[in-house]
Scaffold this motif. Structure first.
Motif, PDB file in Angstrom:
ATOM      1  N   THR A 244       0.824  -1.205   0.000  1.00  0.00           N
ATOM      2  CA  THR A 244       0.000   0.000   0.000  1.00  0.00           C
ATOM      3  C   THR A 244       0.862   1.261   0.000  1.00  0.00           C
ATOM      4  OG1 THR A 244      -1.703  -1.173   1.272  1.00  0.00           O
ATOM      5  CG2 THR A 244      -1.825   1.236   1.229  1.00  0.00           C
ATOM      6  N   GLU A 257      -5.490   0.319  -0.972  1.00  0.00           N
ATOM      7  CA  GLU A 257      -5.885  -0.722  -0.022  1.00  0.00           C
ATOM      8  C   GLU A 257      -7.359  -0.602   0.345  1.00  0.00           C
ATOM      9  OE1 GLU A 257      -4.992  -1.232   4.656  1.00  0.00           O
ATOM     10  OE2 GLU A 257      -3.274  -1.729   3.366  1.00  0.00           O
ATOM     11  N   SER A 264      -6.990  -6.997   5.011  1.00  0.00           N
ATOM     12  CA  SER A 264      -7.084  -5.984   3.971  1.00  0.00           C
ATOM     13  C   SER A 264      -6.589  -6.586   2.668  1.00  0.00           C
ATOM     14  CB  SER A 264      -6.238  -4.757   4.335  1.00  0.00           C
ATOM     15  OG  SER A 264      -4.871  -5.121   4.449  1.00  0.00           O
ATOM     16  N   GLN A 266      -5.002  -5.350  -1.442  1.00  0.00           N
ATOM     17  CA  GLN A 266      -4.407  -4.263  -2.208  1.00  0.00           C
ATOM     18  C   GLN A 266      -4.617  -4.473  -3.705  1.00  0.00           C
ATOM     19  OE1 GLN A 266      -2.483  -5.911   0.358  1.00  0.00           O
ATOM     20  NE2 GLN A 266      -3.227  -4.316   1.741  1.00  0.00           N
TER      21      GLN A 266
END
Length: 288
Positions: A244, A257, A264, A266
């Motif tokens: 990110t 992101e 998470s 990306q």
């Protein structure tokens, strides 16, 4: 989280260094990791390791028909040693959950530890006669490395969830997790929010090719590496995942992101979403 390439590399490592040796002792440091009661871990004592393999993200050590199956979850790992300490590890004093001692003709003490970092525990071990007795293995879809373009199209037909969700659904496709799904979608130039059942023939072509290229390349980089170096090897090959704010190595745009409660992902807007950043609902709620 270890995914298909890393688990395949660990299986290769065990095929190289563990197969042909005898299990002399198993130290269970954390009973919580054991998901089966019978057979007991002591039933593995005295058995020869005859094979090592992989089912999706599960690692399988075959000891003459009795299997030690491991799922490393998010923070688990296998740590090999040519000289394990003879005394059992003490519970609650470090990341070791289970230790496997193996025989050595030269009088050494080889074997491996199963470890888990952090407070959120997910490492799991089963002792079974058939790997399909493990619920997670019984539910697995076809292995990601065995899928061709035709089969991928059949699996995605009519599916309405997001592409990111479909690629990481182990009951649909086995072996792909958070990191390599990001890499596959980036290589295929597809949005994480794309609908699998609505992908064009051209998009499916790109996705099938990217899946094979990304995973095969990662396996080739990983197999033969010392187990301790695998995590670093994985990070070195990533283009968007966990990057990110850094420039995309393909187009130079900034990697973005999307965050959720416990993970998470990306992506690159220019390569994957027509230059438009995806809506991050978590961030939107914070700004209200």
């Amino acid at each position: 989280m270890p995914e298909l390439p890393e688990v395949e590399a660990l299986a290769h490592h065990l095929r190289t260094y563990a197969v042909g040796r005898t299990v002399t002792r198993i130290d269970v440091v954390s009973l919580a990791v054991l998901k089966t009661v019978s057979p007991q871990w002591t039933d593995l004592h005295g058995r020869e390791v005859t094979a090592a393999g992989r089912y999706g993200k599960h690692l399988d050590l075959d000891c003459g028909g009795l299997h030690l199956v491991v799922h490393l979850a998010r923070a688990g790992w296998l740590r090999w040693s040519d000289s394990l300490a003879p005394a059992p590890p003490k519970p609650g004093r470090g990341p070791i959950a289970l230790r496997v001692h193996l025989s050595d003709a030269d009088g050494g003490r080889p074997g491996f530890d199963l470890t888990e970092a952090g407070t959120k525990k997910g490492l799991a071990v089963w002792i079974v006669y058939d790997p399909k007795e493990v619920p997670g293995i019984a539910r697995l879809g076809p292995d990601a490395l065995e899928l061709d373009r035709k089969r991928l199209g059949e699996l995605f037909a009519g599916r309405t969830e997001r592409l990111k969700t479909a690629l990481t659904d182990q009951s649909l496709i086995a072996g792909i997790g958070n990191a390599y799904s990001d890499e596959i979608m980036h290589a295929a130039k597809l949005s994480p929010y794309a609908t699998p059942g609505k992908l064009s023939d051209e998009a499916l072509d790109r996705l099938a090719a990217a899946m094979r290229e990304v995973l095969t390349s990662a396996v080739e980089r990983s197999v033969g590496q010392d187990a301790a170096r695998l995590k670093g090897e994985k990070r070195s090959g990533l283009r968007v995942h966990a990057r990110t704010g850094l420039p995309c190595p393909v187009c130079g745009d900034t990697v973005r992101e999307i965050s959720f409660a416990d993970k998470s992902f990306q992506y690159c807007p220019t390569c994957q979403t027509g230059g438009k950043p995806l809506a991050d609902r978590r961030l939107s709620r914070l700004l209200k």
